[in-house]
Scaffold this motif. Structure first.
Motif, PDB file in Angstrom:
ATOM      1  N   THR A  36      83.905  60.902  58.016  1.00 28.47           N
ATOM      2  CA  THR A  36      83.315  60.925  56.674  1.00 28.47           C
ATOM      3  C   THR A  36      83.841  59.766  55.831  1.00 28.47           C
ATOM      4  N   GLY A  37      85.151  59.568  55.876  1.00 30.89           N
ATOM      5  CA  GLY A  37      85.753  58.483  55.108  1.00 30.89           C
ATOM      6  C   GLY A  37      85.217  57.128  55.503  1.00 30.89           C
ATOM      7  N   ILE A  38      85.015  56.903  56.805  1.00 34.36           N
ATOM      8  CA  ILE A  38      84.508  55.614  57.287  1.00 34.36           C
ATOM      9  C   ILE A  38      83.125  55.309  56.712  1.00 34.36           C
ATOM     10  N   VAL A  39      82.247  56.323  56.684  1.00 34.85           N
ATOM     11  CA  VAL A  39      80.866  56.096  56.238  1.00 34.85           C
ATOM     12  C   VAL A  39      80.744  55.981  54.723  1.00 34.85           C
ATOM     13  N   ILE A  40      81.375  56.886  53.963  1.00 35.48           N
ATOM     14  CA  ILE A  40      81.131  56.914  52.509  1.00 35.48           C
ATOM     15  C   ILE A  40      81.758  55.734  51.784  1.00 35.48           C
ATOM     16  N   LEU A  41      82.685  55.035  52.413  1.00 37.40           N
ATOM     17  CA  LEU A  41      83.253  53.848  51.777  1.00 37.40           C
ATOM     18  C   LEU A  41      82.192  52.778  51.548  1.00 37.40           C
ATOM     19  N   GLY A  42      81.130  52.786  52.363  1.00 36.62           N
ATOM     20  CA  GLY A  42      80.072  51.784  52.230  1.00 36.62           C
ATOM     21  C   GLY A  42      79.034  52.117  51.177  1.00 36.62           C
ATOM     22  N   GLY A  43      79.146  53.264  50.499  1.00 40.84           N
ATOM     23  CA  GLY A  43      78.208  53.623  49.440  1.00 40.84           C
ATOM     24  C   GLY A  43      76.868  54.098  49.968  1.00 40.84           C
ATOM     25  N   VAL A  44      75.859  54.137  49.070  1.00 45.71           N
ATOM     26  CA  VAL A  44      74.566  54.727  49.404  1.00 45.71           C
ATOM     27  C   VAL A  44      73.845  53.985  50.530  1.00 45.71           C
ATOM     28  N   LYS A  45      73.985  52.662  50.607  1.00 44.59           N
ATOM     29  CA  LYS A  45      73.294  51.916  51.663  1.00 44.59           C
ATOM     30  C   LYS A  45      73.851  52.267  53.035  1.00 44.59           C
ATOM     31  N   SER A  46      75.165  52.418  53.132  1.00 49.90           N
ATOM     32  CA  SER A  46      75.793  52.813  54.386  1.00 49.90           C
ATOM     33  C   SER A  46      75.394  54.233  54.762  1.00 49.90           C
ATOM     34  N   ILE A  47      75.389  55.133  53.787  1.00 56.18           N
ATOM     35  CA  ILE A  47      74.999  56.525  54.025  1.00 56.18           C
ATOM     36  C   ILE A  47      73.552  56.593  54.497  1.00 56.18           C
ATOM     37  N   ALA A  48      72.662  55.838  53.824  1.00 58.70           N
ATOM     38  CA  ALA A  48      71.240  55.845  54.177  1.00 58.70           C
ATOM     39  C   ALA A  48      71.014  55.311  55.588  1.00 58.70           C
ATOM     40  N   GLY A  57      77.695  64.055  44.424  1.00 58.62           N
ATOM     41  CA  GLY A  57      78.892  64.313  43.619  1.00 58.62           C
ATOM     42  C   GLY A  57      79.440  63.042  42.997  1.00 58.62           C
ATOM     43  N   GLU A  58      79.356  61.961  43.744  1.00 62.09           N
ATOM     44  CA  GLU A  58      79.858  60.674  43.257  1.00 62.09           C
ATOM     45  C   GLU A  58      79.087  60.205  42.025  1.00 62.09           C
ATOM     46  N   ARG A  59      77.766  60.367  42.060  1.00 57.67           N
ATOM     47  CA  ARG A  59      76.950  59.955  40.915  1.00 57.67           C
ATOM     48  C   ARG A  59      77.211  60.836  39.689  1.00 57.67           C
ATOM     49  N   ALA A  60      77.487  62.119  39.921  1.00 58.10           N
ATOM     50  CA  ALA A  60      77.809  63.015  38.801  1.00 58.10           C
ATOM     51  C   ALA A  60      79.145  62.617  38.174  1.00 58.10           C
ATOM     52  N   ILE A  61      80.117  62.312  39.017  1.00 60.12           N
ATOM     53  CA  ILE A  61      81.431  61.885  38.527  1.00 60.12           C
ATOM     54  C   ILE A  61      81.325  60.556  37.781  1.00 60.12           C
ATOM     55  N   GLU A  62      80.497  59.637  38.303  1.00 60.31           N
ATOM     56  CA  GLU A  62      80.316  58.342  37.637  1.00 60.31           C
ATOM     57  C   GLU A  62      79.710  58.523  36.253  1.00 60.31           C
ATOM     58  N   GLY A 100      82.684  57.249  34.622  1.00 61.47           N
ATOM     59  CA  GLY A 100      82.542  55.834  34.901  1.00 61.47           C
ATOM     60  C   GLY A 100      82.920  55.467  36.328  1.00 61.47           C
ATOM     61  N   LYS A 101      82.741  54.198  36.690  1.00 61.55           N
ATOM     62  CA  LYS A 101      82.944  53.735  38.063  1.00 61.55           C
ATOM     63  C   LYS A 101      84.380  53.898  38.545  1.00 61.55           C
ATOM     64  N   ALA A 102      85.345  53.885  37.615  1.00 59.84           N
ATOM     65  CA  ALA A 102      86.752  53.972  38.004  1.00 59.84           C
ATOM     66  C   ALA A 102      87.076  55.281  38.710  1.00 59.84           C
ATOM     67  N   ALA A 103      86.255  56.298  38.486  1.00 57.92           N
ATOM     68  CA  ALA A 103      86.531  57.621  39.083  1.00 57.92           C
ATOM     69  C   ALA A 103      85.992  57.752  40.504  1.00 57.92           C
ATOM     70  N   ILE A 104      85.190  56.774  40.965  1.00 61.20           N
ATOM     71  CA  ILE A 104      84.540  56.909  42.270  1.00 61.20           C
ATOM     72  C   ILE A 104      85.536  56.936  43.422  1.00 61.20           C
ATOM     73  N   LYS A 105      86.482  55.994  43.440  1.00 61.67           N
ATOM     74  CA  LYS A 105      87.426  55.934  44.557  1.00 61.67           C
ATOM     75  C   LYS A 105      88.293  57.188  44.654  1.00 61.67           C
ATOM     76  N   PRO A 106      88.897  57.672  43.553  1.00 62.73           N
ATOM     77  CA  PRO A 106      89.665  58.925  43.654  1.00 62.73           C
ATOM     78  C   PRO A 106      88.802  60.094  44.128  1.00 62.73           C
ATOM     79  N   TYR A 107      87.542  60.133  43.687  1.00 62.64           N
ATOM     80  CA  TYR A 107      86.637  61.208  44.095  1.00 62.64           C
ATOM     81  C   TYR A 107      86.414  61.165  45.606  1.00 62.64           C
ATOM     82  N   ARG A 108      86.233  59.977  46.154  1.00 65.86           N
ATOM     83  CA  ARG A 108      86.023  59.850  47.594  1.00 65.86           C
ATOM     84  C   ARG A 108      87.232  60.336  48.380  1.00 65.86           C
ATOM     85  N   ILE A 109      88.418  60.038  47.873  1.00 63.36           N
ATOM     86  CA  ILE A 109      89.649  60.469  48.553  1.00 63.36           C
ATOM     87  C   ILE A 109      89.734  61.999  48.567  1.00 63.36           C
ATOM     88  N   VAL A 110      89.485  62.613  47.399  1.00 60.53           N
ATOM     89  CA  VAL A 110      89.519  64.072  47.300  1.00 60.53           C
ATOM     90  C   VAL A 110      88.439  64.685  48.190  1.00 60.53           C
TER      91      VAL A 110
END
Length: 465
Positions: free
Chosen positions: A191-203, A372-377, A381-391
């Motif tokens: 999961t961590g490997i894929v979501i680091l690339g954002g929506v384009k990687s997920i798609a 969830g990432e878009r809701a947190i953003e 704001g964007k600064a919360a995206i990386k901590p959200y991905r870790i959690v």
């Protein structure tokens, strides 16, 4: 923990009482009539879903947006969720689940339309959208948008993360005797490997994974239905009968009332197809599309495939299997019930189910990470995206070792709270939905490019209700 679980069950029962069922199913019916039965355009929508629209604004293709949404919706709700509904609400729950999908097509269409119409563009060209932007830019109700994002960011950890991880770790443990801790670690890393690339990687991952997993699972269902051929007709009759009449215990089935059948069927229908939940529109807003109606039609096919096809087949497999061998399924529910049904296929049956569930789960975790990432953003704001991905990645592991009843009850409660603000926006903006549908679909202008400028991120347009 037991006291907390009891409290969650109480909240869950209150949220999913008659008012919520009426609001959800009533919205499906209302929007079906308001859009003049948009379901009749389903084959046109399917054709559009595989048609690229590169000339339009957006981050991913229409098909990429659809498969990402399908990745998030075709998950444990289709397998474990339907089994839970049948075990708790009886065979009649299958029909309520299916009807939720049929009429939910109109709701999925409507929420995707609003998401594209009110989407915004960031300074780097990224598209952001979803019910929060419809609530803020369409209704001028930012407080409701904030509530939706709070519920979404929490619900994502239930419906899109821990429930999924829990289901697959339990299945892998039963089938291959592999520790949930090992399963959890592997899923968390992938999961961590894929979501680091954002929506384009997920798609990109979902475009390849979703068609394979759906065909693989459906073929397994077809084989079982062929083996249970003489029980399929009686199963359909039983499903229809018990959707509207109380059911006594017996023949492998627990007793259930009509309200129980409707409650579990509709709740699991929402959990499965997410129509009215407001999740899929978040990724629909990222699609390359000429106008809101084109992507709305494409998004509506997600509910068709998810519930009208896949959930219906799962329901028929379960009920026909219960009729063919009631002693084997007595007292079972969830993954265990589905596993017994697939064991009818010698040797490879459990493997087909496990691989199907594994791919369903992994793709759902990816799709919901984006929601969830878009809701947190939106909230921080964007600064919360990386901590959200870790959690998020950590929660995949934790969900693998949690107990199923608490996870499901938490997911149901969060779903209801997330759906309410979205349903409010759909009802109050139904006039906008009709106007856009008339302009592009009913008047034959589906290929027309929208000339409405896309708002810049941070720009606010307040509109009175």
């Amino acid at each position: 923990m037991e006291a907390f679980h009891e409290f969650v069950k109480w909240i869950d029962g209150y949220l999913w009482g008659p008012p919520m069922l009426v609001l959800l199913f009533g919205t499906h019916l209302f929007l079906t009539f308001r859009t003049r039965f948009i379901q009749k355009y389903i084959f046109k929508a399917i054709k559009l879903s595989v048609t690229k629209d590169r000339s339009a604004d957006g981050d991913v293709s229409q098909f990429g947006a659809l498969t990402t949404a399908l990745a998030a919706t075709i998950g444990t709700g289709n397998i474990v969720g339907v089994a839970t509904a049948v075990a708790l609400g009886g065979p009649g729950a299958v029909l309520w689940c299916w009807l939720t999908g049929v009429f939910g097509i109109a709701t999925k269409y409507s929420e995707a339309l609003l998401s594209v119409k009110y989407r915004v563009k960031t300074s780097d060209g990224t598209m952001l959208g979803g019910p929060m932007y419809a609530l803020e830019n369409g209704l001028g109700q930012k407080w409701l948008a904030v509530l939706f994002c709070i519920f979404t960011s929490i619900a994502a950890f239930g419906i899109g993360n821990t429930v999924q991880a829990n289901s697959i770790s339990s299945m892998v443990k039963e089938t291959f005797n592999i520790s949930p801790y090992i399963t959890g670690i592997i899923m968390a890393i992938l999961t961590g490997i894929v979501i680091l690339g954002g929506v384009k990687s997920i798609a990109r991952v979902c475009e390849k994974l979703v068609p394979f997993m759906a065909i693989f699972y459906v073929l397994g269902c077809v084989v079982i239905l062929a083996m249970n051929a003489k029980y399929v007709g009686p199963a359909i009759a039983l499903i229809v009968k018990h959707a509207f009449t109380p059911q006594a215990a017996g023949g492998g089935f627990a007793g259930a009332t009509v309200m129980m059948a409707a409650r579990y069927g509709i709740a699991r229908g929402l959990f499965s197809n997410e129509s009215g939940l407001g999740s899929a529109p978040i990724v629909a807003a990222a699609a390359q599309t000429r106008n809101p109606v084109r992507q709305a039609l494409v998004s509506s096919t997600g509910t068709f495939w998810d519930t009208v096809v896949v959930c219906a087949m799962t329901g028929l497999v379960l009920v026909s299997s219960m009729l063919s061998n009631p002693a084997a399924v007595q007292g079972l529910q969830g993954a265990a019930l589905t596993k017994v049904a697939f064991e009818q296929i010698p040797i490879i049956g459990p493997i087909v189910l496990t691989v199907g569930l594994l791919t369903f789960v992994f793709s759902t975790i990816l799709g919901w990470s984006y929601y969830g990432e878009r809701a947190i953003e939106y909230l921080f704001g964007k600064a919360a995206i990386k901590p959200y991905r870790i959690v998020w990645v950590i929660s995949v592991f934790l969900g693998s070792v949690m107990t199923l009843p608490l996870v499901w009850d938490l997911a149901d409660a969060m779903n209801a709270m997330m759906a309410i603000p979205n349903l409010i926006s759909l009802l109050l903006l139904s006039g906008v939905i009709v106007a856009e549908t008339r302009k592009y679909l009913w008047e034959g202008s589906l290929d027309e490019v929208s000339n409405e400028p896309i708002r810049l991120y941070g720009e606010r347009k307040q509109v009175s209700i």
